[in-house]
Write a protein that holds these residues in place. Sequence first.
Motif, PDB file in Angstrom:
ATOM      1  N   LEU A 175       0.814  -1.211   0.000  1.00  0.00           N
ATOM      2  CA  LEU A 175       0.000   0.000   0.000  1.00  0.00           C
ATOM      3  C   LEU A 175       0.851   1.267   0.000  1.00  0.00           C
ATOM      4  O   LEU A 175       0.539   2.244  -0.682  1.00  0.00           O
ATOM      5  CB  LEU A 175      -0.920   0.011   1.225  1.00  0.00           C
ATOM      6  N   GLY A 176       1.922   1.268   0.766  1.00  0.00           N
ATOM      7  CA  GLY A 176       2.679   2.496   0.974  1.00  0.00           C
ATOM      8  C   GLY A 176       3.552   2.939  -0.176  1.00  0.00           C
ATOM      9  O   GLY A 176       3.895   4.120  -0.286  1.00  0.00           O
ATOM     10  N   GLU A 177       3.916   2.000  -1.070  1.00  0.00           N
ATOM     11  CA  GLU A 177       4.869   2.334  -2.127  1.00  0.00           C
ATOM     12  C   GLU A 177       4.236   3.063  -3.304  1.00  0.00           C
ATOM     13  O   GLU A 177       4.960   3.647  -4.119  1.00  0.00           O
ATOM     14  CB  GLU A 177       5.555   1.047  -2.625  1.00  0.00           C
ATOM     15  N   ASN A 178       2.925   3.072  -3.416  1.00  0.00           N
ATOM     16  CA  ASN A 178       2.271   3.640  -4.596  1.00  0.00           C
ATOM     17  C   ASN A 178       1.613   4.986  -4.343  1.00  0.00           C
ATOM     18  O   ASN A 178       0.747   5.403  -5.121  1.00  0.00           O
ATOM     19  CB  ASN A 178       1.221   2.644  -5.117  1.00  0.00           C
ATOM     20  N   ILE A 179       2.020   5.689  -3.289  1.00  0.00           N
ATOM     21  CA  ILE A 179       1.360   6.944  -2.933  1.00  0.00           C
ATOM     22  C   ILE A 179       2.401   7.940  -2.434  1.00  0.00           C
ATOM     23  O   ILE A 179       3.451   7.557  -1.915  1.00  0.00           O
ATOM     24  CB  ILE A 179       0.270   6.696  -1.860  1.00  0.00           C
ATOM     25  N   SER A 180       2.134   9.226  -2.573  1.00  0.00           N
ATOM     26  CA  SER A 180       3.063  10.273  -2.155  1.00  0.00           C
ATOM     27  C   SER A 180       3.148  10.380  -0.631  1.00  0.00           C
ATOM     28  O   SER A 180       2.149  10.216   0.075  1.00  0.00           O
ATOM     29  CB  SER A 180       2.609  11.620  -2.727  1.00  0.00           C
ATOM     30  N   THR A 181       4.338  10.697  -0.145  1.00  0.00           N
ATOM     31  CA  THR A 181       4.545  10.921   1.289  1.00  0.00           C
ATOM     32  C   THR A 181       3.638  12.017   1.823  1.00  0.00           C
ATOM     33  O   THR A 181       3.178  11.956   2.967  1.00  0.00           O
ATOM     34  CB  THR A 181       6.014  11.287   1.563  1.00  0.00           C
TER      35      THR A 181
ATOM     36  N   SER B 188      -4.116  -3.932  -9.550  1.00  0.00           N
ATOM     37  CA  SER B 188      -3.382  -2.831  -8.918  1.00  0.00           C
ATOM     38  C   SER B 188      -2.190  -2.391  -9.770  1.00  0.00           C
ATOM     39  O   SER B 188      -1.779  -3.100 -10.689  1.00  0.00           O
ATOM     40  CB  SER B 188      -2.901  -3.262  -7.533  1.00  0.00           C
ATOM     41  N   PRO B 189      -1.619  -1.199  -9.478  1.00  0.00           N
ATOM     42  CA  PRO B 189      -0.467  -0.713 -10.262  1.00  0.00           C
ATOM     43  C   PRO B 189       0.734  -1.634 -10.138  1.00  0.00           C
ATOM     44  O   PRO B 189       0.814  -2.445  -9.209  1.00  0.00           O
ATOM     45  CB  PRO B 189      -0.174   0.654  -9.633  1.00  0.00           C
ATOM     46  N   ARG B 190       1.678  -1.485 -11.053  1.00  0.00           N
ATOM     47  CA  ARG B 190       2.874  -2.321 -11.007  1.00  0.00           C
ATOM     48  C   ARG B 190       3.714  -1.959  -9.786  1.00  0.00           C
ATOM     49  O   ARG B 190       3.628  -0.861  -9.234  1.00  0.00           O
ATOM     50  CB  ARG B 190       3.689  -2.160 -12.291  1.00  0.00           C
ATOM     51  N   ASP B 191       4.562  -2.891  -9.395  1.00  0.00           N
ATOM     52  CA  ASP B 191       5.344  -2.727  -8.175  1.00  0.00           C
ATOM     53  C   ASP B 191       6.397  -1.627  -8.271  1.00  0.00           C
ATOM     54  O   ASP B 191       6.923  -1.333  -9.359  1.00  0.00           O
ATOM     55  CB  ASP B 191       6.068  -4.056  -7.854  1.00  0.00           C
ATOM     56  N   ARG B 192       6.703  -1.040  -7.092  1.00  0.00           N
ATOM     57  CA  ARG B 192       7.809  -0.073  -6.980  1.00  0.00           C
ATOM     58  C   ARG B 192       8.782  -0.573  -5.902  1.00  0.00           C
ATOM     59  O   ARG B 192       9.296   0.201  -5.092  1.00  0.00           O
ATOM     60  CB  ARG B 192       7.265   1.301  -6.616  1.00  0.00           C
ATOM     61  N   ILE B 193       9.038  -1.877  -5.902  1.00  0.00           N
ATOM     62  CA  ILE B 193       9.916  -2.475  -4.894  1.00  0.00           C
ATOM     63  C   ILE B 193      11.320  -1.901  -5.004  1.00  0.00           C
ATOM     64  O   ILE B 193      11.916  -1.866  -6.086  1.00  0.00           O
ATOM     65  CB  ILE B 193       9.976  -4.007  -5.063  1.00  0.00           C
ATOM     66  N   GLY B 194      11.851  -1.455  -3.874  1.00  0.00           N
ATOM     67  CA  GLY B 194      13.220  -0.952  -3.827  1.00  0.00           C
ATOM     68  C   GLY B 194      13.404   0.464  -4.295  1.00  0.00           C
ATOM     69  O   GLY B 194      14.475   1.053  -4.086  1.00  0.00           O
ATOM     70  N   ALA B 195      12.388   1.046  -4.959  1.00  0.00           N
ATOM     71  CA  ALA B 195      12.497   2.425  -5.437  1.00  0.00           C
ATOM     72  C   ALA B 195      12.282   3.395  -4.280  1.00  0.00           C
ATOM     73  O   ALA B 195      11.561   3.085  -3.323  1.00  0.00           O
ATOM     74  CB  ALA B 195      11.465   2.682  -6.522  1.00  0.00           C
ATOM     75  N   PRO B 196      12.904   4.586  -4.321  1.00  0.00           N
ATOM     76  CA  PRO B 196      12.641   5.588  -3.276  1.00  0.00           C
ATOM     77  C   PRO B 196      11.144   5.941  -3.233  1.00  0.00           C
ATOM     78  O   PRO B 196      10.458   5.914  -4.246  1.00  0.00           O
ATOM     79  CB  PRO B 196      13.473   6.794  -3.732  1.00  0.00           C
ATOM     80  N   LEU B 197      10.662   6.248  -2.047  1.00  0.00           N
ATOM     81  CA  LEU B 197       9.262   6.619  -1.895  1.00  0.00           C
ATOM     82  C   LEU B 197       8.994   7.958  -2.558  1.00  0.00           C
ATOM     83  O   LEU B 197       9.865   8.835  -2.611  1.00  0.00           O
ATOM     84  CB  LEU B 197       8.889   6.713  -0.410  1.00  0.00           C
ATOM     85  N   MET B 198       7.783   8.113  -3.073  1.00  0.00           N
ATOM     86  CA  MET B 198       7.382   9.376  -3.702  1.00  0.00           C
ATOM     87  C   MET B 198       7.281  10.479  -2.666  1.00  0.00           C
ATOM     88  O   MET B 198       6.931  10.243  -1.533  1.00  0.00           O
ATOM     89  CB  MET B 198       6.039   9.186  -4.401  1.00  0.00           C
TER      90      MET B 198
END
Length: 429
Positions: free
Chosen positions: A356-362, A419-429
């Motif tokens: 949940l947390g990787e696909n949304i802005s801080t 759901s959207p594709r993964d953002r594993i390991g990428a910096p958070l938005m």
Amino acid sequence: MSGSSKSLGEALKLAISANLGWGFELFDFVVYLYAGTTMAELFFPSSVKIASLLEFYLTLVIGYLARPVGGVIFGHYGDRLGRKRLWFVSLLGMGISTIAIGFLPTYAAIGIAAPIAIVLLRVVQGLFVAGEWSGGMTFVVENAPDHLRGLLGGIQQGGAALGLIFAAIASEVASYFAPTPAQFASYGWRVMFWFGAIPLAIALAVRWRVSESVEWLAKARGDPEKVPILTVFRRWWSLVIISTLIIVGEATVYYGVVAFMPDFLQNNVGMPSGEIAMVVLVTNIVWFVTSPLFGYISDIIRSRKLYLAAAYALIAATSYPVLRMLYSGSYAAALAAGAVVGLLFSWQYAVLPAFLGENISTRVRYSYIAFVINVGVALSSLAPFAVTYLGYRINNTPLANILVAIGAAVLAMTFTLASPRDRIGAPLM
């Protein structure tokens, strides 16, 4: 904010704090279900036992319907003022209202005021609970090193199993001090709620020492969104729908199978309380131990989306044989089935914070997670009521439990794949 510059030690402390707080939240829910048969008759007396029980289960739904409101409030101020203060307040308020249930007079003492009081306390709990799980998810994901968000989220999510373990211990303590049904109806059920002061004190002590979210300090403190939830709806409305329906599915499995297990084994199988406690303990020890492992595997395989969908597919495929074993009346079969339930539920549950947390802005993460999970859980809190009512209508409660579990798992799997594709390991938005 680079993931590599984040302190693993601080991230672990946060994950443990979230683990304890989330454990206390689930402790409240499961203790409420543990005492359900007794409290239903004390607060909602009726000549028909099933009517009392259904009214009691509806108080769960009423309390959980307050959660979306609380989620918007805590998410709003958590995104604008920071995570730490709101997270501490949510745990304190939730704890006080939980323990207060143990002091409520019954219908025999104050009449209609008794069910009104319990409903009001459930609403207050719902408002505070709304900030707990969502705050923990947000906090842990933001402070975790980028390559370890699954692991740290898995540690947090194991707290739900810890809550059920505490609830099983509370049940045994209550049984020790109130060994007869009459004693349990008199004061034993209260002991279970008072026992909550122990995990609450531990969780508050750990939480007091955590630091503010490094991601929020770097990206949102200086210029927070004026109304974060409106930004979420405007920019990520489709993600909100998808994620909410995933939570509806996975939480229905939880509330309809895992949390409902003590009541089901008591009312429909007639299993002795000591055996029920052991089945619950086995289920949740397996869940507690494997949660960090499943979270870490999602960091390694690089596809949380497919990993999560596979877990829901397996839950749907195995619900019939596993639940038939669980409710077969055999203690050995119930222990084995409970271990499988704990394993399968841990698999998907551990991945949710990072997913949940990787696909949304801080800048709006707290509001987004708080809204999604609290709306989803509010809808899924109907599960005990739905299983009980459907079982009554078809005269087969085990089959009703199986059908609800399969339908919920298929729902979660379907929307996970959307759901959207993964953002594993990428910096958070």
